[in-house]
Design an enzyme around this catalytic site. Structure first.
Site, PDB file in Angstrom:
ATOM      1  N   TYR A  47       0.841  -1.197   0.000  1.00 42.02           N
ATOM      2  CA  TYR A  47       0.000   0.000   0.000  1.00 42.02           C
ATOM      3  C   TYR A  47       0.878   1.251   0.000  1.00 42.02           C
ATOM      4  O   TYR A  47       0.683   2.175  -0.815  1.00 42.02           O
ATOM      5  CB  TYR A  47      -0.916   0.002   1.213  1.00 42.02           C
ATOM      6  CG  TYR A  47      -1.727   1.272   1.358  1.00 42.02           C
ATOM      7  CD1 TYR A  47      -2.652   1.649   0.383  1.00 42.02           C
ATOM      8  CD2 TYR A  47      -1.571   2.100   2.471  1.00 42.02           C
ATOM      9  CE1 TYR A  47      -3.399   2.819   0.508  1.00 42.02           C
ATOM     10  CE2 TYR A  47      -2.310   3.266   2.600  1.00 42.02           C
ATOM     11  CZ  TYR A  47      -3.219   3.627   1.617  1.00 42.02           C
ATOM     12  OH  TYR A  47      -3.953   4.774   1.749  1.00 42.02           O
TER      13      TYR A  47
ATOM     14  N   LYS B 194       1.351   4.130  -3.031  1.00 41.90           N
ATOM     15  CA  LYS B 194       1.110   5.552  -2.782  1.00 41.90           C
ATOM     16  C   LYS B 194       2.344   6.384  -3.124  1.00 41.90           C
ATOM     17  O   LYS B 194       2.241   7.487  -3.685  1.00 41.90           O
ATOM     18  CB  LYS B 194       0.716   5.776  -1.316  1.00 41.90           C
ATOM     19  CG  LYS B 194      -0.733   5.449  -1.000  1.00 41.90           C
ATOM     20  CD  LYS B 194      -1.682   6.416  -1.691  1.00 41.90           C
ATOM     21  CE  LYS B 194      -3.106   6.263  -1.233  1.00 41.90           C
ATOM     22  NZ  LYS B 194      -4.019   7.209  -1.917  1.00 41.90           N
TER      23      LYS B 194
ATOM     24  N   ASN C 292      -4.241   8.726  10.336  1.00 43.67           N
ATOM     25  CA  ASN C 292      -5.583   8.177  10.519  1.00 43.67           C
ATOM     26  C   ASN C 292      -6.619   9.299  10.479  1.00 43.67           C
ATOM     27  O   ASN C 292      -6.607  10.172  11.349  1.00 43.67           O
ATOM     28  CB  ASN C 292      -5.669   7.439  11.853  1.00 43.67           C
ATOM     29  CG  ASN C 292      -4.675   6.298  11.939  1.00 43.67           C
ATOM     30  OD1 ASN C 292      -4.891   5.215  11.424  1.00 43.67           O
ATOM     31  ND2 ASN C 292      -3.551   6.555  12.608  1.00 43.67           N
TER      32      ASN C 292
ATOM     33  N   GLY D 272     -52.129  27.655  40.219  1.00 44.90           N
ATOM     34  CA  GLY D 272     -52.314  27.866  41.646  1.00 44.90           C
ATOM     35  C   GLY D 272     -51.305  27.192  42.542  1.00 44.90           C
ATOM     36  O   GLY D 272     -51.301  27.417  43.762  1.00 44.90           O
TER      37      GLY D 272
END
Length: 367
Positions: free
Chosen positions: A103, A107, A132, A280
């Site tokens: 991953y 990237k 995150n 009242g």
């Protein structure tokens, strides 16, 4: 301005779209994984700016990392070069681009394609290596522990944690979007970008806060959720409440005088309550040494009476829903409130401290 958003139906994409929708002079081109490259090419031809958010982080096959991250990015930059365009691009990368996993490698390759495009075409490229990210609409049981825990605790699923001291670097979705938008027309900015607000929290801290949020409906005690991490985590937590549970019932006290409900208790700024009183009927006839309260009649008509407990000086006010008027209950004055109207009177109350039956600071004394 014509803006292309890739990955528009993803977590970050949806939040970006929601911020841009309705803005004047902005037309959105939304591209998702179900769209064809033919559509992408047409959007690239039109776009004045690109938010490249599309990516793969949970593939069935490792090669999908590269096809969905680096290959798609190269397709975009090659297409722009063929069209002789130098469209500015903001790219959502990951801190894992620094790590040796597929991953992260995919990237990093995507980042390199973008930097090469920037050099060749003199285009403005901004890369965010995001940690995150959490917030509304993040998919639970996917790649965010906060999304998973918010979903689980709202669905009565126990929160599992192996190491309560494990810490995470977290960024909130609105801070990400605000940073993106601040660079939308900042022509001087290029290269790598950071989110200015990063929260470093342990799993234990997150779990504890979520459990407190969950208990609020029973205890009515709300943590400090007005600022900082608590504020944004609470917003995230709320976004995972099931649609059938947006409301909850309060447990009140009822007698011949009317009803009394505690609404919300804070950690250090007292509590909010509501009472109803029949025509009242008189409530109160007590004083406080230190506790103070604010009364607001939101329905009906009432007479507030005070008497100084030492000098016996008396003061009275008539109040009603015709005028939104807050009346202070002053320490050292015994006080009462009487419904002098013909209908039920509703009173909204704030006290500067949560009621403690062991130390009520409430002493009976008729006005």
């Amino acid at each position: 301005m014509k803006i292309l958003i890739t990955g528009s139906n993803g977590f970050i994409g949806q939040n970006l779209v929601s911020h841009l929708k309705g803005k004047e002079d902005i037309h959105l081109y939304l591209f998702s994984k179900d769209d064809s490259n033919t559509i992408l090419d047409a959007y690239l031809e039109e776009a004045d700016f690109i938010f490249h958010l599309a990516g793969i982080n949970r593939p069935e096959d490792t090669e999908e990392f590269y096809s969905g991250n680096s290959d798609l990015t190269k397709y975009i930059t090659d297409s722009l070069e063929k069209k002789a365009k130098k469209t500015p691009i903001i790219f959502s990368s990951s801190i894992q681009a620094e790590l040796d996993n597929d991953y992260g490698k995919s990237k990093l390759e995507a980042e390199n394609h973008l930097m090469a495009y920037a050099q060749k075409s003199n285009a403005r490229v901004l890369i965010y290596r995001l940690p995150n990210v959490f917030g509304k609409w993040c998919k639970p049981n996917y790649n965010s522990v906060i999304a998973t825990w918010c979903f689980n605790i709202n669905n009565n699923i126990p929160l599992q944690v192996n190491d309560v001291n494990h810490s995470l670097n977290l960024v909130y979705i609105d801070d990400v979007i605000n940073s993106f938008l601040s660079n939308l027309e900042n022509e001087q900015k290029t290269g790598y970008c950071d989110i200015s607000i990063i929260y470093k929290k342990t799993l234990g801290e997150i779990k504890s806060l979520l459990e407190k949020f969950k208990k609020n409906r029973d205890t009515l005690l709300i943590p400090e959720v007005g600022q900082g991490f608590e504020r944004v985590l609470y917003a995230t937590y709320l976004s995972y409440i099931p649609k059938s549970s947006f409301s909850y019932e309060l447990n009140g006290h009822t007698d011949e005088r009317g009803t009394f409900y505690e609404i919300l208790k804070t950690l250090n700024s007292g509590q909010f309550s509501l009472s109803t009183t029949a025509p009242g009927i008189t409530r109160g006839n007590h004083y406080h040494h230190t506790k103070n309260e604010k009364f607001l009649v939101v329905k009906g008509k009432a007479l507030l009476e005070y008497r100084h407990i030492m000098t016996n000086e008396k003061i009275s006010y008539e109040v009603s829903d015709k005028k939104m008027e807050v009346i202070e209950m002053i320490p050292g004055y015994t006080h009462n409130i009487t419904n002098i109207g013909d209908e039920e009177m509703i009173l909204f109350l704030w006290a500067n401290e949560n009621f403690d039956p062991q130390k009520p600071d409430t002493y009976f004394l008729k006005v």
